[in-house]
Scaffold this motif. Structure first.
Motif, PDB file in Angstrom:
ATOM      1  N   THR A  23     -61.846 -31.459 -10.813  1.00 28.12           N
ATOM      2  CA  THR A  23     -60.418 -31.459 -10.519  1.00 28.12           C
ATOM      3  C   THR A  23     -59.976 -30.025 -10.256  1.00 28.12           C
ATOM      4  OG1 THR A  23     -60.078 -33.362 -11.975  1.00 28.12           O
ATOM      5  CG2 THR A  23     -58.133 -32.098 -11.338  1.00 28.12           C
ATOM      6  N   LEU A  24     -59.761 -29.697  -8.997  1.00 33.34           N
ATOM      7  CA  LEU A  24     -59.363 -28.352  -8.618  1.00 33.34           C
ATOM      8  C   LEU A  24     -57.884 -28.116  -8.941  1.00 33.34           C
ATOM      9  CD1 LEU A  24     -61.071 -28.237  -5.118  1.00 33.34           C
ATOM     10  CD2 LEU A  24     -61.807 -26.970  -7.134  1.00 33.34           C
ATOM     11  N   ILE A  25     -57.556 -26.872  -9.279  1.00 33.71           N
ATOM     12  CA  ILE A  25     -56.177 -26.472  -9.519  1.00 33.71           C
ATOM     13  C   ILE A  25     -55.763 -25.516  -8.405  1.00 33.71           C
ATOM     14  CG2 ILE A  25     -54.564 -25.418 -11.130  1.00 33.71           C
ATOM     15  CD1 ILE A  25     -55.931 -28.001 -12.093  1.00 33.71           C
ATOM     16  N   PRO A  26     -54.729 -25.823  -7.623  1.00 30.74           N
ATOM     17  CA  PRO A  26     -54.350 -24.940  -6.511  1.00 30.74           C
ATOM     18  C   PRO A  26     -53.917 -23.556  -7.013  1.00 30.74           C
ATOM     19  CG  PRO A  26     -53.285 -27.098  -6.296  1.00 30.74           C
ATOM     20  CD  PRO A  26     -53.892 -27.046  -7.667  1.00 30.74           C
ATOM     21  N   PRO A  27     -54.691 -22.510  -6.738  1.00 31.98           N
ATOM     22  CA  PRO A  27     -54.331 -21.156  -7.196  1.00 31.98           C
ATOM     23  C   PRO A  27     -53.508 -20.460  -6.113  1.00 31.98           C
ATOM     24  CG  PRO A  27     -56.556 -21.143  -6.328  1.00 31.98           C
ATOM     25  CD  PRO A  27     -56.005 -22.522  -6.083  1.00 31.98           C
ATOM     26  N   MET A  28     -52.209 -20.749  -6.056  1.00 27.95           N
ATOM     27  CA  MET A  28     -51.401 -20.333  -4.922  1.00 27.95           C
ATOM     28  C   MET A  28     -51.375 -18.811  -4.742  1.00 27.95           C
ATOM     29  SD  MET A  28     -50.778 -23.279  -3.911  1.00 27.95           S
ATOM     30  CE  MET A  28     -49.974 -22.676  -2.440  1.00 27.95           C
ATOM     31  N   ILE A  29     -51.339 -18.064  -5.832  1.00 25.42           N
ATOM     32  CA  ILE A  29     -51.270 -16.605  -5.718  1.00 25.42           C
ATOM     33  C   ILE A  29     -52.561 -16.063  -5.107  1.00 25.42           C
ATOM     34  CG2 ILE A  29     -51.079 -14.459  -7.029  1.00 25.42           C
ATOM     35  CD1 ILE A  29     -49.318 -16.061  -9.016  1.00 25.42           C
TER      36      ILE A  29
END
Length: 478
Positions: free
Chosen positions: A356-362
Motif C-alpha cells: 500500500t503506497l502512500i503518496p509522498p507529495m512533497i
C-alpha cells in the motif's frame, strides 16, 4: 547503557550539529559573511550581504512551509480518496530519533569535517555540500541502515563508519551531477546538492534519445492564444494544483476532508478549501523562487572569498530549488507527471496485493521538479515529462521495497525518502549480505577509498588537460 548518553568529548560536536548545520539560514549567512570578510569588503557590504543571504534562505523556507502545508492536507485527502493507508510497524521514526538522535548529530558533524578536509586536499572535489536539512536526513538514513546491518555495533563504531560513508557521499554527489548541471548552469557558479541526484542522472541518460527529436524547451512552448495564460507559471500552478485537489476532495470520504478543512477554518466549504490550497501552493512557489534568487545573489560572489583563501577552487553545492528558476514550467510539468505515474502504480500495487503506497507529495514535487529541469535541459519538454515519470516509478518502487528493510528502525524513512536514500540503504544492506559482520567497516572504507581514487583520477586528467592547453595557447600567441 543508552547509546545516546552524552559525554564531555562529544557535546561540542552535538552542539555544532544542532545549532549550526541544522540551522541553514545561519550557516549560509555565516559562510557569506566569512567570504565577504576574506575579500576585504567594507563593513556595510559584509553586514548587508550576510543578512540578505540569511533572509533569502528564510524566505525560501517560508515559501516551502506555505505550499507544503497545503500539500500535507492534500496528501491526506488523496490517500483517503485512493484507499491508501500505511502498513503497520512496530517502530517509528520518532522512536528512532529519540534513541539515536545524538549518534546522528555526531555523524553529521564529523562527516562535515571529513568532507571539508577532502575538498581542501583534492582540487578536483570542487564543491562544498551546503544543503543543511539533507545533511541531517542522509546522516539519519545511514545510521538507520548501519544499525539494521549491524545491530550489535557500539556507538563509536556507528559514528565513525557512518561519518565516513556520509562524507564520501557529500563529496561525490555534486561531482556526478556536474555534467548535467553544466547543461542548466553553464557558468558553473554552484553545484547541485540534493538526494534526487540518481533519478536526475537517469533522466539525463535516458533523455538523450528524446533529445534527438529536437523538441522545444518547456519555457519556449508555443500555446494557442486562449491558453496563453499557462505561460505564467503562477497561474498554471494554481490552476493545475487546484484541479488535482478538487478531484481528490470529490473522491475522498467527507469526514476526512472535513477534518482537514477544520485545521484551516471549520466554516470553510471543502471546495473553497481546495481552491485555497491550490492558490497557497502557487504563492508558496513564488515566494520560494524569490528567496532562491535573493540568497544566490549573495552567496555565490561571497563564496569567492573562501575559494581564494581557505578552499581554493571550491564552489557551493546547493539545494534543488536553486535550479528551479532555470525552468519553472518544467518543474510543474515534472510534478504532474510524477504524481500521475505514482498514483497509477499505487492502484497497480494495491490491486496486485503487493504494497500500500502512500503518496509522498512533497517528494514528488521536489524530486519530480528537479528531474524535470535536467530532463528539459537535455531533451526539451519530453525530457521534463520523462523526469517526472521516472520520479514516480523510483519513489513507488523504493517505498515498497525499503519499508520492510527499515521496519526494525525507522520505516517512515521509506515513505519520506528521495531516490538516493533508497540506494544508500540498499547498498549497506547488500554489503551486509556479502560480508556479514564486517560490512559496517566495509562501508566507509569502500566509500572513502573509491571517492579518493576518483578525485585523484580527475585531478590527473585536469592537470593533463591544462598542460595540453598551455602549449596550444603559447602557439596561438606566437
Amino acid at each position: 547503557m543508552d547509546p545516546d548518553t552524552p559525554d564531555s568529548a562529544t557535546n561540542i560536536l552535538v552542539l555544532l550539529a544542532d545549532n549550526l548545520f541544522g540551522q541553514v539560514p545561519l550557516l549560509i549567512g555565516l559562510i557569506t559573511l566569512l567570504g565577504l570578510v576574506l575579500q576585504g569588503k567594507p563593513v556595510e557590504d559584509v553586514v548587508g550581504g550576510a543578512l540578505r543571504a540569511a533572509v533569502g534562505v528564510v524566505i525560501l523556507f517560508i515559501g516551502v512551509e506555505v505550499f507544503t502545508g497545503g500539500l500535507e492536507g492534500f496528501q491526506a485527502v488523496l490517500a483517503d480518496a485512493v484507499g491508501a493507508a500505511p502498513p503497520a510497524a512496530d517502530r517509528s521514526l520518532g522512536d528512532f530519533l529519540d534513541s539515536h538522535g545524538g549518534t546522528i548529530a555526531l555523524v553529521l558533524a564529523l562527516a562535515f569535517l571529513v568532507h571539508v578536509s577532502l575538498v581542501r586536499l583534492f582540487t578536483a572535489a570542487r564543491y562544498l555540500y551546503l544543503t543543511g536539512h539533507l545533511m541531517f536526513w542522509i546522516s539519519t538514513v545511514v545510521v538507520a541502515a548501519l544499525v539494521t546491518a549491524a545491530p550489535g555495533a557500539d556507538r563509536l563504531t556507528v559514528v565513525l563508519c557512518g561519518a565516513g560513508g556520509v562524507a564520501a557521499y557529500w563529496t561525490a554527489q555534486p561531482l556526478w551531477m556536474r555534467p548535467l548541471m553544466r547543461r542548466v548552469m553553464p557558468d558553473d557558479r554552484f553545484g547541485f546538492a540534493h538526494t534526487s541526484s540518481l533519478v536526475c542522472l537517469l533522466t539525463g541518460w535516458a533523455g538523450r534519445a528524446l533529445g534527438r527529436l529536437g523538441a522545444r524547451s518547456t519555457e519556449r512552448l508555443v500555446l494557442p492564444s486562449r491558453l496563453s495564460f499557462f505561460k505564467d507559471v503562477n497561474v498554471s500552478t494554481a490552476l493545475v494544483v487546484s484541479v488535482l485537489i478538487l478531484g481528490a476532495v470529490a473522491a475522498a470520504d467527507p469526514g476526512t476532508v472535513a477534518e482537514r478543512v477544520a485545521e484551516t477554518d471549520p466554516g470553510l466549504s471543502p471546495w473553497v478549501w481546495a481552491l485555497l490550497v491550490g492558490l497557497r501552493f502557487a504563492g508558496g512557489i513564488a515566494i520560494l523562487l524569490f528567496g532562491v534568487r535573493m540568497f544566490l545573489a549573495e552567496i555565490v560572489p561571497a563564496f569567492k572569498g573562501l575559494t581564494d583563501r581557505l578552499i581554493p577552487g571550491t564552489r557551493p553545492a546547493l539545494d534543488a530549488p536553486t535550479v528551479f528558476p532555470a525552468a519553472p514550467t518544467a518543474v510543474m510539468l515534472g510534478f504532474i507527471a510524477a504524481t500521475a505515474v505514482f498514483l497509477l502504480l499505487l492502484g497497480l500495487f494495491s490491486a496486485a496485493g503487493w504494497f500500500t503506497l502512500i503518496p509522498p507529495m512533497i517528494m514528488l514535487f521536489f524530486v519530480g521538479g528537479s528531474a524535470a529541469v535536467f530532463g528539459n535541459a537535455v531533451a526539451g519538454w519530453p525530457g521534463a515529462v520523462l523526469g517526472g515519470a521516472l520520479t514516480g516509478i523510483a519513489l513507488a518502487a523504493g517505498q515498497a521495497l525499503t519499508w520492510g528493510l527499515l521496519a526494525g528502525t525507522a520505516p517512515e524513512l521509506a515513505t519520506l525518502a528521495d531516490p538516493d536514500w533508497y540506494a544508500i540503504a540498499w547498498l549497506i544492506a547488500g554489503a551486509r549480505t556479502l560480508l556479514g559482520g564486517a560490512a559496517i567497516w566495509a562501508v566507509p572504507i569502500t566509500a572513502l577509498g573509491t571517492t579518493v581514487a576518483v578525485l585523484l583520477a580527475l585531478g590527473r586528467r585536469e592537470r593533463r588537460t591544462s598542460g595540453e592547453r598551455a602549449p596550444a595557447a603559447k602557439g596561438e600567441q606566437n
